[in-house]
Write a protein that holds these residues in place. Sequence first.
Motif, PDB file in Angstrom:
ATOM      1  N   LEU A  68       0.838  -1.212   0.000  1.00 15.05           N
ATOM      2  CA  LEU A  68       0.000   0.000   0.000  1.00 15.05           C
ATOM      3  C   LEU A  68       0.865   1.252   0.000  1.00 15.05           C
ATOM      4  O   LEU A  68       0.555   2.238  -0.682  1.00 15.05           O
ATOM      5  CB  LEU A  68      -0.940  -0.004   1.212  1.00 15.05           C
ATOM      6  CG  LEU A  68      -2.053  -1.050   1.201  1.00 15.05           C
ATOM      7  CD1 LEU A  68      -2.775  -1.059   2.543  1.00 15.05           C
ATOM      8  CD2 LEU A  68      -3.042  -0.797   0.078  1.00 15.05           C
ATOM      9  N   MET A  71       2.150   1.764  -3.461  1.00 13.03           N
ATOM     10  CA  MET A  71       1.099   2.308  -4.322  1.00 13.03           C
ATOM     11  C   MET A  71       0.956   3.811  -4.101  1.00 13.03           C
ATOM     12  O   MET A  71       0.817   4.585  -5.062  1.00 13.03           O
ATOM     13  CB  MET A  71      -0.230   1.604  -4.034  1.00 13.03           C
ATOM     14  CG  MET A  71      -0.312   0.176  -4.542  1.00 13.03           C
ATOM     15  SD  MET A  71      -1.842  -0.659  -4.033  1.00 13.03           S
ATOM     16  CE  MET A  71      -3.077   0.330  -4.903  1.00 13.03           C
ATOM     17  N   ALA A  72       0.988   4.235  -2.846  1.00 12.33           N
ATOM     18  CA  ALA A  72       0.901   5.663  -2.533  1.00 12.33           C
ATOM     19  C   ALA A  72       2.054   6.433  -3.161  1.00 12.33           C
ATOM     20  O   ALA A  72       1.875   7.517  -3.727  1.00 12.33           O
ATOM     21  CB  ALA A  72       0.878   5.867  -1.018  1.00 12.33           C
ATOM     22  N   ALA A 105      -6.468  10.130  -2.379  1.00 11.95           N
ATOM     23  CA  ALA A 105      -6.159   8.710  -2.575  1.00 11.95           C
ATOM     24  C   ALA A 105      -4.806   8.348  -1.956  1.00 11.95           C
ATOM     25  O   ALA A 105      -4.665   7.292  -1.327  1.00 11.95           O
ATOM     26  CB  ALA A 105      -6.172   8.389  -4.070  1.00 11.95           C
ATOM     27  N   LEU A 109      -4.284   5.596   1.137  1.00 10.88           N
ATOM     28  CA  LEU A 109      -3.365   4.459   1.042  1.00 10.88           C
ATOM     29  C   LEU A 109      -2.374   4.452   2.206  1.00 10.88           C
ATOM     30  O   LEU A 109      -2.117   3.396   2.810  1.00 10.88           O
ATOM     31  CB  LEU A 109      -2.621   4.507  -0.293  1.00 10.88           C
ATOM     32  CG  LEU A 109      -3.449   4.161  -1.540  1.00 10.88           C
ATOM     33  CD1 LEU A 109      -2.727   4.591  -2.807  1.00 10.88           C
ATOM     34  CD2 LEU A 109      -3.758   2.659  -1.583  1.00 10.88           C
ATOM     35  N   ARG A 110      -1.826   5.621   2.532  1.00  7.33           N
ATOM     36  CA  ARG A 110      -0.837   5.686   3.617  1.00  7.33           C
ATOM     37  C   ARG A 110      -1.492   5.479   4.982  1.00  7.33           C
ATOM     38  O   ARG A 110      -0.922   4.808   5.857  1.00  7.33           O
ATOM     39  CB  ARG A 110      -0.099   7.027   3.548  1.00  7.33           C
ATOM     40  CG  ARG A 110       0.869   7.054   2.366  1.00  7.33           C
ATOM     41  CD  ARG A 110       1.763   8.251   2.353  1.00  7.33           C
ATOM     42  NE  ARG A 110       2.812   8.068   1.345  1.00  7.33           N
ATOM     43  CZ  ARG A 110       3.259   9.007   0.536  1.00  7.33           C
ATOM     44  NH1 ARG A 110       2.764  10.236   0.623  1.00  7.33           N
ATOM     45  NH2 ARG A 110       4.207   8.763  -0.352  1.00  7.33           N
ATOM     46  N   THR A 112      -4.168   3.721   5.581  1.00  7.38           N
ATOM     47  CA  THR A 112      -4.535   2.309   5.685  1.00  7.38           C
ATOM     48  C   THR A 112      -3.310   1.454   5.965  1.00  7.38           C
ATOM     49  O   THR A 112      -3.356   0.511   6.770  1.00  7.38           O
ATOM     50  CB  THR A 112      -5.227   1.843   4.389  1.00  7.38           C
ATOM     51  OG1 THR A 112      -6.314   2.717   4.084  1.00  7.38           O
ATOM     52  CG2 THR A 112      -5.753   0.425   4.536  1.00  7.38           C
ATOM     53  N   ALA A 113      -2.196   1.771   5.298  1.00  6.35           N
ATOM     54  CA  ALA A 113      -0.949   1.046   5.560  1.00  6.35           C
ATOM     55  C   ALA A 113      -0.539   1.189   7.020  1.00  6.35           C
ATOM     56  O   ALA A 113      -0.120   0.216   7.668  1.00  6.35           O
ATOM     57  CB  ALA A 113       0.154   1.564   4.640  1.00  6.35           C
ATOM     58  N   THR A 146     -10.113   4.004  -4.657  1.00 14.75           N
ATOM     59  CA  THR A 146      -9.067   3.843  -3.638  1.00 14.75           C
ATOM     60  C   THR A 146      -9.665   3.751  -2.243  1.00 14.75           C
ATOM     61  O   THR A 146      -9.157   2.998  -1.393  1.00 14.75           O
ATOM     62  CB  THR A 146      -8.071   5.009  -3.704  1.00 14.75           C
ATOM     63  OG1 THR A 146      -7.519   5.093  -5.018  1.00 14.75           O
ATOM     64  CG2 THR A 146      -6.927   4.805  -2.715  1.00 14.75           C
ATOM     65  N   ALA A 150      -8.184   0.188  -0.884  1.00 14.67           N
ATOM     66  CA  ALA A 150      -7.176   0.178   0.182  1.00 14.67           C
ATOM     67  C   ALA A 150      -7.558  -0.747   1.340  1.00 14.67           C
ATOM     68  O   ALA A 150      -6.766  -1.627   1.721  1.00 14.67           O
ATOM     69  CB  ALA A 150      -6.906   1.604   0.679  1.00 14.67           C
ATOM     70  N   TRP A 446     -10.350  -1.899   7.452  1.00 16.42           N
ATOM     71  CA  TRP A 446      -9.891  -3.165   6.865  1.00 16.42           C
ATOM     72  C   TRP A 446     -10.197  -4.346   7.783  1.00 16.42           C
ATOM     73  O   TRP A 446     -10.400  -5.475   7.315  1.00 16.42           O
ATOM     74  CB  TRP A 446      -8.384  -3.105   6.563  1.00 16.42           C
ATOM     75  CG  TRP A 446      -7.493  -3.149   7.778  1.00 16.42           C
ATOM     76  CD1 TRP A 446      -6.995  -2.084   8.467  1.00 16.42           C
ATOM     77  CD2 TRP A 446      -7.008  -4.317   8.448  1.00 16.42           C
ATOM     78  NE1 TRP A 446      -6.230  -2.503   9.523  1.00 16.42           N
ATOM     79  CE2 TRP A 446      -6.212  -3.872   9.531  1.00 16.42           C
ATOM     80  CE3 TRP A 446      -7.152  -5.683   8.244  1.00 16.42           C
ATOM     81  CZ2 TRP A 446      -5.584  -4.755  10.403  1.00 16.42           C
ATOM     82  CZ3 TRP A 446      -6.518  -6.566   9.114  1.00 16.42           C
ATOM     83  CH2 TRP A 446      -5.745  -6.105  10.181  1.00 16.42           C
TER      84      TRP A 446
END
Length: 461
Positions: A68, A71-72, A105, A109-110, A112-113, A146, A150, A446
């Motif tokens: 993730l 991806m970011a 987005a 992503l960050r 969620t990571a 996203t 994510a 998540w």
Amino acid sequence: MELQNFIGGTFVPSDSQKKIAKYSPFDGQLLAEVTASDAMDAIKAIQNAKKAMPAFKDLPREERALLLGKMAQALEDKASDYAYQEALHQGLSQSFVLENSVKVAIQILRQTAESLKQELPTQMLVQPVGLVGIIASWSLSLRLITERLAPALAAGNVCLVKVSEKSPITAKILAEILQAAAVPAGVVNILQGDAEVGKVIAGHPSIHAVTAVGKTSTVESIAKAGLSQFKKVQLSGSVKNAAIVLAGADFANHMDEILRSFLIGQGQLCWNTSRLFILESFQKEFMEALKASLDKLEPLKDPSGSSPWTPLISAEAVEDVLKKTQGGVVEHGKVAWGAEKISGSGYFVKPVMMIDLPNCSVLQQDELQGPLFLITPVKYQHEVAKWVNTSYLAHSAVIWGPAEKLDKVIAQLECAQVWMNQWMNGESQTIFGHKQSSFGNPDMSWSGSFYSDVKILTGTR
């Protein structure tokens, strides 16, 4: 340019060889030939996802977080370019898309990571759902996808994404990000195509959860296909958002900003407002300031510009707005400004300002999907919430006024989010509306009950 599906880690055309033409909202010129997927393409994508599923679901959380993050970074590396591409296809300004789609987005992503690093309760066992279907509308679609992709990946799911045929470039952008981040082939598969492809995804028994954003007719068909199998569904549908100007608001000096929620996206974004409530006590002054602001408008002819007067997504959308305007006149509404098709290239209509339309009319209740803005003067402040709440849709609202007047009105509004004296400035909240604006399980974590199957453990080991 030819825009294809992304299946098993590579770009591939549909076996049907059929294509959809995508035209620029700005000048009506052909932007791309887009592969038109069918049921066989969906099955191929599902097969690839199922092959990738065993390895990916067992991937340690730290490695999912790393993917993730990559991806970011891939998105951030080409943020300006991707914002321009999406803006060109969606009829928006690059700066608006950069702030409210691409940067959001990246942030999602960050975040969620980072959340993958947090410990879960020892009495909770979280496992992937399996194969998640993601279906998104065209407006700021990279962000919408996203928001759902994510947490799905963080939970260890594999995904099948269907992008809107009105923003096919989003599939290319997303696929490039996945490749740059070295996400394993088949973990995320992306299909081009129309609403029929979405129904195939929603109804296929191998898809265990479906999350979708779109107009009511689209999400209704998705719901019917998914619920017949009792699978998890998470649906965001139509909107009927209101803007409210209270007594004491400095509307003369802030009219451009007040109109921003109407103009950017031309009523086609799920965040746009389509009704404006003002008080009769300042109606005359407000309408004069409104017209003065509108008379200065120039259409946005290129994504690199900054005008809030953006084009509509298609030629059909232009005709639909003009038809709905005539319907409003039949229902006794009065056109105060606009309602003219702009000659020349591009899908432009002068934004329609309609006043005095009855609050229980069809246009006041239904989603409009276009620059038809309904202005309703009321005598007393308490009437605002009454008429806002008559709609069966309840996504969000924007309210302008002094601090001492805001809270009382906000508490009475039946909607999921209220912007106070601003609108859309890069906020990352995912909004699930109230009433008929959403349906299903809105859990976006998540490790929550939508993207994961959660087991509660009791007793002692």
